[in-house]
Enzyme design. Structure first.
Site, PDB file in Angstrom:
ATOM      1  N   GLU A  76       0.818  -1.196   0.055  1.00  0.00           N
ATOM      2  CA  GLU A  76       0.131   0.164   0.030  1.00  0.00           C
ATOM      3  C   GLU A  76       0.911   1.196   0.179  1.00  0.00           C
ATOM      4  O   GLU A  76       0.361   2.248  -0.727  1.00  0.00           O
ATOM      5  CB  GLU A  76      -0.966  -0.117   1.133  1.00  0.00           C
ATOM      6  CG  GLU A  76      -1.715   1.226   1.440  1.00  0.00           C
ATOM      7  CD  GLU A  76      -2.539   1.185   2.632  1.00  0.00           C
ATOM      8  OE1 GLU A  76      -3.388   2.045   2.538  1.00  0.00           O
ATOM      9  OE2 GLU A  76      -2.122   0.741   3.631  1.00  0.00           O
ATOM     10  N   ASP A  77       1.964   1.274   0.650  1.00  0.00           N
ATOM     11  CA  ASP A  77       2.620   2.648   1.027  1.00  0.00           C
ATOM     12  C   ASP A  77       4.112   2.615   0.338  1.00  0.00           C
ATOM     13  O   ASP A  77       4.696   3.587   0.620  1.00  0.00           O
ATOM     14  CB  ASP A  77       2.645   2.817   2.604  1.00  0.00           C
ATOM     15  CG  ASP A  77       1.245   2.947   3.389  1.00  0.00           C
ATOM     16  OD1 ASP A  77       0.659   3.545   2.561  1.00  0.00           O
ATOM     17  OD2 ASP A  77       1.189   2.709   4.398  1.00  0.00           O
TER      18      ASP A  77
END
Length: 706
Positions: A76-77
Site C-alpha cells: 500500500e505505502d
C-alpha cells in the site's frame, strides 16, 4: 526499535524450528521499502510493522503471520508490488499482505449503506484467512498505543472506529485481553475525564480499604489448600472502561458498584474446575443469576470457563472464573489459538476452534440479510452481544444473544416455526412472546396453521435472523398490494416532471438504488420505504431540482475571511456536498481539499494553516471538474455512447485523453464538469451500468501540485 535478531529470538522461544532466514529477509525487505518514511511522531515508519510483528509473536503465532506483519504496509505505502512479494516470499504471504492492504482501505466509519458493504468485505476477508484479521487487529492495537502523535480530530475518529468495530471484533474472536486494551485506549481519547475519575476513585478505594485483591487472593488460596487442590489464583481490578460501562448500564455511581474485582483460578483438569466451584460456593454465598457454565456449553470461539459471582470479604461482590490451563490458553488467544506454536510444533489444544468452522457459524445468519440495513443490524448484533443457552423440549441446545425472546428461539429453530408461532412455554409455564430468555431455560414453541408474523414482532425480537425473516414475510404478504400502490405513485411522479413511466425507466431506477428488479422497487415504494420523488431523481435529477438561485462559483465556500480567495486542489478535486478543509498558501489564498485527501497528512503538524470551511447549501452550477479513470471495450460506438451517457446527465466533458490502448480495451481519463457530489454519483452510476465499461473510479492525481 526491536532488531531482526531480537524478533527471531522472541519467535524462537516458542518455535525453535522457526524459519530464521525468512524472518531476516522479511525484516530487511520491509526496512528497505519503508526507508525514509516517518510516522506522525517523527520515528522511522518501519518501527510500526516491527511492533505489530512483536505483538503477534507474543501471541505465539506462525512464521507466515509474523512475516505478514513486517510487510503489511509495503504494497500500500511503498513501491513494492503483489507480484514481487509473491516472488520473494511465496503466494501464501502475498495473499495475506494483500488481504491486510484491502482491509486497510475499507472506510468502516462511513455512512450506513457503505459501512454495511464494507462489513461484507471484512467478513469475506475473514472467511478467506482469519490471520488477515489478526494482523489488522495487532496493527490497530499499536496505532492506538501511539495515537497521541496524531491530530485531535483524527484521534477521535480512530478511537470511535476502534470502540465500535475493532474492540468488539477482538472480543468476538475470544481475544478478551486485546478487547480490554483497545477499549481502554479508545476510552482515554473519547472520555479522558471519565477514565481519570474512575482511576482516582480506585486509588481512594485502595487507600481506604487496603489491598483487597491480595486479601481475597489469599482467602481463595487458603480454601483450595484445605481442599488439597493445586491451582493458580490471579486477581485484578476491572478495566476503567468496563466499570464505566457498568455505571452507564446500571445507572449507578462508582460507590454503589460491587463487582469491580475479578479473579481467575487455573487448574489442571475439568473435574477440578467443578470441585473448585464447590469449594468457593461453600465458603462464600453465590449471587443469584450470575452463574455461567461455558465448559458444558462452550462459546462458538472455543471459550470454556466457569463464571460465578460471590459475596466475598466485607460483602464485596467478586467474579471468579475457573478454567484449566488449556482452556486458559484458548481464553487468552481466542480463535488465534489455532495457529499458536509451542516447542516448534502447532499447539495440540483440544479446545482451539477451527477458524473455518468458527467463521461459518458467525456468518451463517448474516447471509440471509437481504439489504444493507438488515446486514449491518445482523453484524452488530452478532459482534456485540453476549450469549444465553436455552433448551428445546428434546434437550437440544439453542444459542442466542442476551436479550433474546421466545420468538428469536422459534426463528433460530426454523423460519417456518417462527412465522407460525402463536405462543411459548418456558419451563412449562405459558409466557408472553416478549419475555427475555435466561440461561438454562427450556423453551417450547406453540404454532398454528395460518398464523403470520405481526408488524409488532420487529420490536420484540433481538436477533438479525428473526428481524430479517419477519420483514421478508411482511413484505411478501402485502407485496401485491404494495406493488400496485407503488405503480400508481411512480406514474404520478413521472407525470409531474413531464415524463412517461416505462418498464425500462423503473428497471434503471432499481439498479441505481441497488435493488434486484422493478417489482422490488415498487413494493418498497408502496410500503413507504422511500418517496416516489426519489425514484424519479435517480433517472432525471435535473428535472427534480428544487427551486432556488444558482450559487455563483466565487461564493460557493462558507468560512473564508473577507477578500480571501480560494481554488480547488487539483490533487483531490473536491465538489459541493463533500467534506472539505482549507489550507492557506502565502500569496496564493486558500486551497480547498477533500477531508480524506492524502496530501493533508503531510500538513498535519501545520495546524495554523488549516481553515474550517464548508460548501454553501443550495444549487450549484455544473462547473466543478472531476476526473474519471475508465477502462472500456475497444468496440465501435462505445466511446460515443459513453459521451452520450454523460451528456444525458447534463454533465459536460471538458477533457479526454487515452492512457493505454490495447486490442480489446482502452484505458482513458475523462474530465467531467458536475454540480455536486450527487450529480457526480449520478454520472458515475450511469457509466457503471453500461456493459462495455469494465472499470471506473475517481481519478486523484497526487503528483499534481495541490
Amino acid at each position: 526499535m526491536t532488531t531482526a535478531n531480537d524478533l527471531i529470538n522472541l519467535v524462537r522461544a516458542y518455535n525453535p524450528r522457526t524459519n530464521a532466514k525468512m524472518l531476516t529477509e522479511a525484516y530487511a525487505y520491509g526496512e528497505k521499502m519503508h526507508e525514509g518514511q516517518k510516522r506522525h511522531s517523527g520515528e522511522p515508519y518501519f518501527t510500526h510493522p516491527v511492533a505489530v510483528a512483536v505483538i503477534l509473536a507474543d501471541m505465539q503465532l506462525d512464521d507466515a503471520t509474523i512475516v505478514t506483519a513486517l510487510l503489511h504496509d509495503t504494497i500500500e505505502d511503498t513501491n513494492s508490488t503483489y507480484s514481487e512479494v509473491t516472488r520473494i516470499f511465496g503466494k501464501e504471504i502475498a495473499e495475506l499482505v494483500d488481504g491486510v492492504t484491502k482491509l486497510t482501505n475499507l472506510q468502516l466509519n462511513s455512512t450506513e449503506t457503505k459501512q454495511a458493504e464494507n462489513f461484507r468485505k471484512l467478513f469475506m476477508a475473514m472467511s478467506k484467512d482469519l490471520r488477515v484479521i489478526l494482523v489488522k487487529l495487532a496493527d490497530r492495537l499499536h496505532n492506538m498505543r501511539t495515537l497521541r502523535s496524531m491530530r485531535p480530530n483524527k484521534q477521535v475518529q480512530k478511537a470511535r472506529e476502534t470502540m465500535d468495530i475493532f474492540a468488539p471484533l477482538a472480543g468476538r474472536m475470544g481475544m478478551q485481553w486485546m478487547r480490554d486494551e483497545l477499549e481502554d485506549l479508545a476510552f482515554q481519547v473519547l472520555n479522558s475525564e471519565g477514565r481519570s475519575s474512575i482511576i482516582r476513585r480506585f486509588i481512594k478505594l485502595q487507600r481506604d480499604t487496603g489491598d483487597v485483591i491480595h486479601k481475597i487472593n489469599s482467602d481463595i488460596r487458603l480454601e483450595l489448600d484445605r481442599a488439597n487442590i493445586e491451582a493458580e489464583v490471579f486477581g485484578r481490578a476491572k478495566k476503567p472502561y468496563s466499570i464505566w460501562r457498568k455505571m452507564e448500564e446500571k445507572k449507578q455511581s462508582f460507590s454503589r458498584l460491587s463487582d469491580i474485582y475479578g479473579f481467575r483460578v487455573i487448574c489442571t483438569s475439568e473435574a477440578e474446575c467443578y470441585a473448585i466451584l464447590g469449594v468457593i460456593h461453600q465458603r462464600w454465598r453465590a449471587v443469584p443469576g450470575r452463574f455461567k457454565d461455558y465448559i458444558s456449553q462452550p462459546k462458538t470461539n472455543g471459550y470454556r470457563s466457569i463464571h460465578t459471582t460471590v459475596s466475598g470479604r466485607d460483602g464485596k461482590r467478586v467474579e471468579v472464573q475457573i478454567r484449566t490451563r488449556q482452556m486458559n490458553e484458548v481464553a487468552e488467544a481466542g480463535v488465534a489459538a489455532h495457529w499458536a506454536y509451542k516447542d516448534g510444533v502447532r499447539t495440540n489444544n483440544p479446545f482451539a476452534v477451527d477458524p473455518v468452522k468458527w467463521i461459518s457459524t458467525l456468518t451463517e445468519r448474516l447471509d440471509s440479510a437481504e439489504d444493507h440495513e438488515d446486514f449491518l443490524e445482523a453484524v452488530k448484533l452478532e459482534m456485540y452481544s453476549d450469549q444465553v443457552f436455552c433448551f428445546t423440549p428434546k434437550g437440544d441446545v439453542v444459542k442466542l444473544p442476551r436479550g433474546a425472546t421466545p420468538l428469536d428461539f422459534a426463528y433460530a429453530i426454523h423460519t417456518r416455526i417462527g412465522d407460525s408461532c402463536v405462543g411459548a412455554r418456558i419451563d412449562g409455564l405459558r409466557v408472553p412472546l416478549w419475555t427475555r430468555l435466561k440461561n438454562g431455560q427450556s423453551v417450547e414453541i406453540m404454532t398454528a396453521e395460518g398464523q403470520r408474523p405481526q408488524a409488532t414482532w420487529i420490536d420484540v425480537v433481538a436477533t438479525g435472523r428473526a428481524k430479517t425473516a419477519i420483514r421478508r414475510s411482511l413484505r411478501d404478504e402485502d407485496r401485491e398490494r404494495f406493488i400496485k400502490l407503488g405503480l400508481e405513485l411512480a406514474r404520478v411522479a413521472f407525470d409531474h416532471v413531464g415524463k412517461r413511466m416505462t418498464d425500462r425507466a423503473l428497471t434503471a431506477a432499481a439498479r441505481r438504488m441497488h435493488l434486484p428488479d422493478s417489482d422490488e422497487l415498487l413494493a418498497r415504494l408502496g410500503s413507504a420505504e422511500f418517496s416516489a420523488r426519489s425514484v424519479v431523481e435517480r433517472i432525471y435529477p435535473e428535472l427534480t431540482a428544487r427551486p432556488g438561485e444558482t450559487i455563483d462559483v466565487e461564493s460557493a465556500i462558507v468560512g473564508l475571511s473577507p477578500h480571501q480567495t480560494f481554488q480547488r486542489a487539483r490533487c483531490c478535486q473536491p465538489v459541493p456536498g463533500e467534506r472539505i478543509v482549507g489550507i492557506t498558501y502565502r500569496g496564493e489564498g486558500v486551497r480547498i481539499h477533500a477531508i480524506e485527501c492524502p496530501v493533508l497528512e503531510e500538513l498535519q503538524n501545520q495546524t495554523d494553516r488549516w481553515v474550517d470551511l464548508r460548501w454553501h447549501s443550495g444549487n450549484h452550477p455544473a462547473a466543478y471538474t472531476v476526473s474519471f479513470d475508465m477502462t472500456i471495450s475497444n468496440d465501435a460506438g462505445v466511446l460515443g455512447r459513453i459521451c452520450s451517457l454523460i451528456g444525458e446527465q447534463k454533465a459536460n466533458i471538458s477533457d479526454l485523453h487515452f492512457m493505454d490502448r490495447k486490442q480489446d480495451f482502452f484505458r482513458l481519463i475523462i474530465d467531467v464538469d458536475v454540480r455536486d457530489v450527487e450529480h457526480l454519483h449520478a454520472v458515475r452510476l450511469s457509466l457503471e451500468a453500461d456493459s462495455d465499461v469494465a472499470t471506473i473510479s475517481r481519478h486523484r492525481d497526487l503528483t499534481r501540485k495541490p
